[in-house]
Design a protein around this motif. Structure first.
Motif, PDB file in Angstrom:
ATOM      1  N   PRO A  32       0.777  -1.230   0.000  1.00  0.00           N
ATOM      2  CA  PRO A  32       0.000   0.000   0.000  1.00  0.00           C
ATOM      3  C   PRO A  32       0.811   1.284   0.000  1.00  0.00           C
ATOM      4  N   ALA A  33       2.069   1.204   0.416  1.00  0.00           N
ATOM      5  CA  ALA A  33       2.829   2.446   0.563  1.00  0.00           C
ATOM      6  C   ALA A  33       4.260   2.300   0.061  1.00  0.00           C
ATOM      7  N   LEU A  34       4.796   3.434  -0.349  1.00  0.00           N
ATOM      8  CA  LEU A  34       6.206   3.544  -0.686  1.00  0.00           C
ATOM      9  C   LEU A  34       6.885   4.181   0.525  1.00  0.00           C
ATOM     10  N   LEU A  35       7.929   3.559   1.000  1.00  0.00           N
ATOM     11  CA  LEU A  35       8.600   4.068   2.185  1.00  0.00           C
ATOM     12  C   LEU A  35       9.910   4.745   1.802  1.00  0.00           C
ATOM     13  N   ASN A  36      10.153   5.882   2.407  1.00  0.00           N
ATOM     14  CA  ASN A  36      11.448   6.537   2.265  1.00  0.00           C
ATOM     15  C   ASN A  36      11.732   7.323   3.533  1.00  0.00           C
ATOM     16  N   ASP A  37      12.984   7.619   3.770  1.00  0.00           N
ATOM     17  CA  ASP A  37      13.377   8.297   5.003  1.00  0.00           C
ATOM     18  C   ASP A  37      13.050   9.781   4.989  1.00  0.00           C
ATOM     19  N   ALA A  38      13.064  10.386   3.823  1.00  0.00           N
ATOM     20  CA  ALA A  38      12.915  11.836   3.733  1.00  0.00           C
ATOM     21  C   ALA A  38      11.488  12.304   3.996  1.00  0.00           C
ATOM     22  N   GLU A  39      10.510  11.675   3.386  1.00  0.00           N
ATOM     23  CA  GLU A  39       9.138  12.183   3.439  1.00  0.00           C
ATOM     24  C   GLU A  39       8.170  11.281   4.200  1.00  0.00           C
ATOM     25  N   GLY A  40       8.597  10.123   4.601  1.00  0.00           N
ATOM     26  CA  GLY A  40       7.684   9.184   5.229  1.00  0.00           C
ATOM     27  C   GLY A  40       6.914   8.405   4.188  1.00  0.00           C
ATOM     28  N   PRO A  41       5.958   7.576   4.626  1.00  0.00           N
ATOM     29  CA  PRO A  41       5.218   6.739   3.668  1.00  0.00           C
ATOM     30  C   PRO A  41       4.319   7.555   2.753  1.00  0.00           C
ATOM     31  N   ARG A  42       4.223   7.088   1.523  1.00  0.00           N
ATOM     32  CA  ARG A  42       3.338   7.700   0.511  1.00  0.00           C
ATOM     33  C   ARG A  42       2.548   6.581  -0.144  1.00  0.00           C
ATOM     34  N   PRO A  43       1.357   6.868  -0.636  1.00  0.00           N
ATOM     35  CA  PRO A  43       0.591   5.814  -1.314  1.00  0.00           C
ATOM     36  C   PRO A  43       1.360   5.277  -2.527  1.00  0.00           C
TER      37      PRO A  43
END
Length: 92
Positions: A32-43
């Protein structure tokens, strides 16, 4: 349809709806989500496509669009069932 334990652990209170939609679409739910350190989870665009009942890769497999552009396109899109309903009302 009853979700299995793994589905309940992954999806929590949404497990019943996810299981039902997996059965209807004949496809498992993507992440359900794309995870990254900079912006947090995104759809995840692939998950949004799946939720809308669109074919796999309809928007998410486009190499010409960034993930932000894919989400914008999906967010501005119309579910196919909504479009059919609107067109049949207009034609009547």
């Amino acid at each position: 349809m009853v979700p299995d334990r793994r589905t309940v652990q992954r999806w929590g209170r949404y497990a019943d709806a996810i299981t039902r939609w997996e059965h209807i679409t004949g496809r498992p739910a993507p992440a359900p989500a794309l995870l990254n350190d900079a912006e947090g989870p995104r759809p995840a665009p692939a998950f949004v496509e799946w939720l809308m009942g669109l074919p796999i890769g309809w928007v998410a497999d486009s190499d010409d669009l960034t993930q932000n552009q894919q989400l914008t396109a999906l967010g501005n899109g119309v579910l196919p069932l909504q479009a059919v309903s609107a067109l049949s009302l207009l034609a009547a």
